[in-house]
Design a protein around this motif. Structure first.
Motif, PDB file in Angstrom:
ATOM      1  N   PRO A  76     -14.093  -0.557 -46.792  1.00  0.00           N
ATOM      2  CA  PRO A  76     -13.474  -1.885 -47.571  1.00  0.00           C
ATOM      3  C   PRO A  76     -12.850  -2.819 -46.548  1.00  0.00           C
ATOM      4  CG  PRO A  76     -11.956  -0.168 -48.043  1.00  0.00           C
ATOM      5  CD  PRO A  76     -13.236   0.463 -47.457  1.00  0.00           C
ATOM      6  N   SER A  77     -13.035  -3.874 -46.290  1.00  0.00           N
ATOM      7  CA  SER A  77     -12.607  -4.964 -45.210  1.00  0.00           C
ATOM      8  C   SER A  77     -10.901  -5.087 -45.251  1.00  0.00           C
ATOM      9  CB  SER A  77     -12.944  -6.310 -45.440  1.00  0.00           C
ATOM     10  OG  SER A  77     -12.372  -6.906 -46.743  1.00  0.00           O
ATOM     11  N   TYR A 113      -9.527  -7.234 -47.765  1.00  0.00           N
ATOM     12  CA  TYR A 113      -9.612  -6.655 -49.207  1.00  0.00           C
ATOM     13  C   TYR A 113      -8.245  -5.762 -49.449  1.00  0.00           C
ATOM     14  CZ  TYR A 113     -11.553  -5.022 -53.604  1.00  0.00           C
ATOM     15  OH  TYR A 113     -11.792  -4.693 -55.034  1.00  0.00           O
ATOM     16  N   THR A 114      -8.362  -4.877 -48.309  1.00  0.00           N
ATOM     17  CA  THR A 114      -7.237  -3.680 -48.584  1.00  0.00           C
ATOM     18  C   THR A 114      -5.956  -4.407 -48.656  1.00  0.00           C
ATOM     19  OG1 THR A 114      -8.578  -2.235 -47.462  1.00  0.00           O
ATOM     20  CG2 THR A 114      -6.459  -1.824 -47.351  1.00  0.00           C
ATOM     21  N   ILE A 115      -5.718  -5.282 -47.753  1.00  0.00           N
ATOM     22  CA  ILE A 115      -4.323  -5.961 -47.764  1.00  0.00           C
ATOM     23  C   ILE A 115      -4.057  -6.804 -49.006  1.00  0.00           C
ATOM     24  CG2 ILE A 115      -3.045  -7.750 -46.685  1.00  0.00           C
ATOM     25  CD1 ILE A 115      -4.340  -6.824 -43.948  1.00  0.00           C
ATOM     26  N   SER A 116      -5.046  -7.493 -49.365  1.00  0.00           N
ATOM     27  CA  SER A 116      -4.745  -8.621 -50.751  1.00  0.00           C
ATOM     28  C   SER A 116      -4.641  -7.495 -51.836  1.00  0.00           C
ATOM     29  CB  SER A 116      -6.119  -9.342 -50.714  1.00  0.00           C
ATOM     30  OG  SER A 116      -7.260  -8.819 -51.075  1.00  0.00           O
ATOM     31  N   SER A 117      -5.119  -6.316 -51.915  1.00  0.00           N
ATOM     32  CA  SER A 117      -4.906  -5.373 -52.982  1.00  0.00           C
ATOM     33  C   SER A 117      -3.411  -4.830 -52.811  1.00  0.00           C
ATOM     34  CB  SER A 117      -5.933  -4.262 -52.961  1.00  0.00           C
ATOM     35  OG  SER A 117      -7.284  -4.460 -52.978  1.00  0.00           O
ATOM     36  N   TRP A 118      -2.966  -4.610 -51.795  1.00  0.00           N
ATOM     37  CA  TRP A 118      -1.813  -4.125 -51.650  1.00  0.00           C
ATOM     38  C   TRP A 118      -0.402  -5.326 -51.864  1.00  0.00           C
ATOM     39  CZ3 TRP A 118       0.599   0.469 -51.697  1.00  0.00           C
ATOM     40  CH2 TRP A 118      -0.344   1.653 -51.349  1.00  0.00           C
ATOM     41  N   VAL A 119      -0.962  -6.612 -51.696  1.00  0.00           N
ATOM     42  CA  VAL A 119      -0.170  -7.733 -51.877  1.00  0.00           C
ATOM     43  C   VAL A 119       0.064  -7.964 -53.415  1.00  0.00           C
ATOM     44  CG1 VAL A 119       0.063 -10.209 -51.626  1.00  0.00           C
ATOM     45  CG2 VAL A 119      -0.447  -8.901 -49.632  1.00  0.00           C
ATOM     46  N   ALA A 120      -1.298  -7.845 -54.122  1.00  0.00           N
ATOM     47  CA  ALA A 120      -1.271  -7.808 -55.449  1.00  0.00           C
ATOM     48  C   ALA A 120      -0.433  -6.834 -56.339  1.00  0.00           C
ATOM     49  CB  ALA A 120      -2.760  -7.846 -56.052  1.00  0.00           C
ATOM     50  N   PHE A 121      -0.434  -5.645 -55.575  1.00  0.00           N
ATOM     51  CA  PHE A 121       0.242  -4.555 -56.051  1.00  0.00           C
ATOM     52  C   PHE A 121       1.666  -4.594 -56.221  1.00  0.00           C
ATOM     53  CE2 PHE A 121       2.368  -0.418 -55.996  1.00  0.00           C
ATOM     54  CZ  PHE A 121       1.956   0.201 -57.100  1.00  0.00           C
ATOM     55  N   ILE A 122       1.944  -5.097 -54.890  1.00  0.00           N
ATOM     56  CA  ILE A 122       3.550  -5.336 -54.918  1.00  0.00           C
ATOM     57  C   ILE A 122       4.140  -6.501 -55.460  1.00  0.00           C
ATOM     58  CG2 ILE A 122       5.340  -5.874 -52.905  1.00  0.00           C
ATOM     59  CD1 ILE A 122       3.358  -4.464 -50.832  1.00  0.00           C
ATOM     60  N   ALA A 123       3.143  -7.524 -55.599  1.00  0.00           N
ATOM     61  CA  ALA A 123       3.839  -8.758 -56.549  1.00  0.00           C
ATOM     62  C   ALA A 123       3.904  -8.097 -57.866  1.00  0.00           C
ATOM     63  CB  ALA A 123       2.620  -9.878 -56.139  1.00  0.00           C
ATOM     64  N   LYS A 135      -9.508   2.941 -55.246  1.00  0.00           N
ATOM     65  CA  LYS A 135     -10.764   2.564 -54.800  1.00  0.00           C
ATOM     66  C   LYS A 135     -11.035   2.324 -53.327  1.00  0.00           C
ATOM     67  CE  LYS A 135     -14.665  -0.482 -54.921  1.00  0.00           C
ATOM     68  NZ  LYS A 135     -14.864  -0.480 -53.407  1.00  0.00           N
ATOM     69  N   ASN A 136     -10.091   1.311 -52.576  1.00  0.00           N
ATOM     70  CA  ASN A 136     -10.241   1.211 -51.366  1.00  0.00           C
ATOM     71  C   ASN A 136      -9.952   2.575 -50.350  1.00  0.00           C
ATOM     72  OD1 ASN A 136     -10.965  -1.431 -51.626  1.00  0.00           O
ATOM     73  ND2 ASN A 136      -8.688  -2.098 -51.389  1.00  0.00           N
ATOM     74  N   THR A 137      -8.896   3.180 -50.887  1.00  0.00           N
ATOM     75  CA  THR A 137      -8.818   4.653 -50.361  1.00  0.00           C
ATOM     76  C   THR A 137      -9.791   5.541 -50.337  1.00  0.00           C
ATOM     77  OG1 THR A 137      -6.284   4.318 -51.055  1.00  0.00           O
ATOM     78  CG2 THR A 137      -6.920   6.556 -50.281  1.00  0.00           C
ATOM     79  N   ARG A 138     -10.337   5.670 -51.516  1.00  0.00           N
ATOM     80  CA  ARG A 138     -11.368   6.349 -51.513  1.00  0.00           C
ATOM     81  C   ARG A 138     -12.830   6.099 -50.691  1.00  0.00           C
ATOM     82  NH1 ARG A 138     -12.739  10.216 -56.817  1.00  0.00           N
ATOM     83  NH2 ARG A 138     -14.693  10.921 -56.223  1.00  0.00           N
ATOM     84  N   ASP A 139     -13.112   4.849 -50.582  1.00  0.00           N
ATOM     85  CA  ASP A 139     -14.075   4.120 -49.928  1.00  0.00           C
ATOM     86  C   ASP A 139     -13.823   4.412 -48.668  1.00  0.00           C
ATOM     87  OD1 ASP A 139     -15.620   3.417 -52.137  1.00  0.00           O
ATOM     88  OD2 ASP A 139     -15.072   1.210 -51.847  1.00  0.00           O
ATOM     89  N   LYS A 140     -12.576   4.278 -47.879  1.00  0.00           N
ATOM     90  CA  LYS A 140     -12.338   4.565 -46.758  1.00  0.00           C
ATOM     91  C   LYS A 140     -12.544   6.065 -46.259  1.00  0.00           C
ATOM     92  CE  LYS A 140      -8.456   3.939 -43.086  1.00  0.00           C
ATOM     93  NZ  LYS A 140      -7.130   3.806 -42.715  1.00  0.00           N
ATOM     94  N   ILE A 141     -11.993   6.746 -46.831  1.00  0.00           N
ATOM     95  CA  ILE A 141     -12.117   8.068 -46.556  1.00  0.00           C
ATOM     96  C   ILE A 141     -13.464   8.476 -46.596  1.00  0.00           C
ATOM     97  CG2 ILE A 141     -11.902  10.752 -47.725  1.00  0.00           C
ATOM     98  CD1 ILE A 141      -9.018   9.503 -48.612  1.00  0.00           C
TER      99      ILE A 141
END
Length: 132
Positions: free
Chosen positions: A5-6, A9-19, A120-126
């Protein structure tokens, strides 16, 4: 699938989660509700986050032909649906402003969606790192 994952995309997922989580919890902390009501909404959110990640994992495992028991798969889906139903029921019966109800609902949904995406991002990265 072995695409990483780019970073965006990873950062925006974390930002959305935190928000989503921060907004939900800050709203809950500042709400003028009884402590037992706040506990209900806190528990529903934690239950939903856990069950959403569990659903993502079990669906992904099935797609990758990793054995998942039908019982675990079914409980994961039931838990996610139950958490959404519990929040809906709680908000429907809550004596708060409609704008507050919407705030909690959208914070809740944003949190669930982003938790699934982070998993999903974590699993894709692994997967990417193991294949390269």
């Amino acid at each position: 699938m072995s695409a990483k994952p780019s970073n965006a995309y990873t950062i925006s997922s974390w930002v959305a989660f935190i928000a989503g989580v921060a907004g939900y919890f800050i709203g809950l902390f500042r709400a003028e509700m009884e402590l037992n009501e706040k506990g209900y909404y806190l528990t529903v959110m934690l239950f939903a986050l856990f069950s959403a990640i569990s659903v993502q994992k079990s669906v992904r495992d099935k797609e990758e032909f990793i054995q998942v028991s039908n019982l675990y798969y079914g409980i994961s889906w039931f838990s996610l649906i139950a958490s959404i139903a519990l929040l809906t029921l709680g908000l429907f019966n809550a004596e708060i402003l409609p704008s507050e109800k919407g705030f909690y609902a959208f914070g809740f949904l944003l949190s669930i969606f982003s938790a699934i995406t982070i998993q999903k991002n974590t699993r894709d990265k692994i997967s990417y790192e193991n294949n390269n």
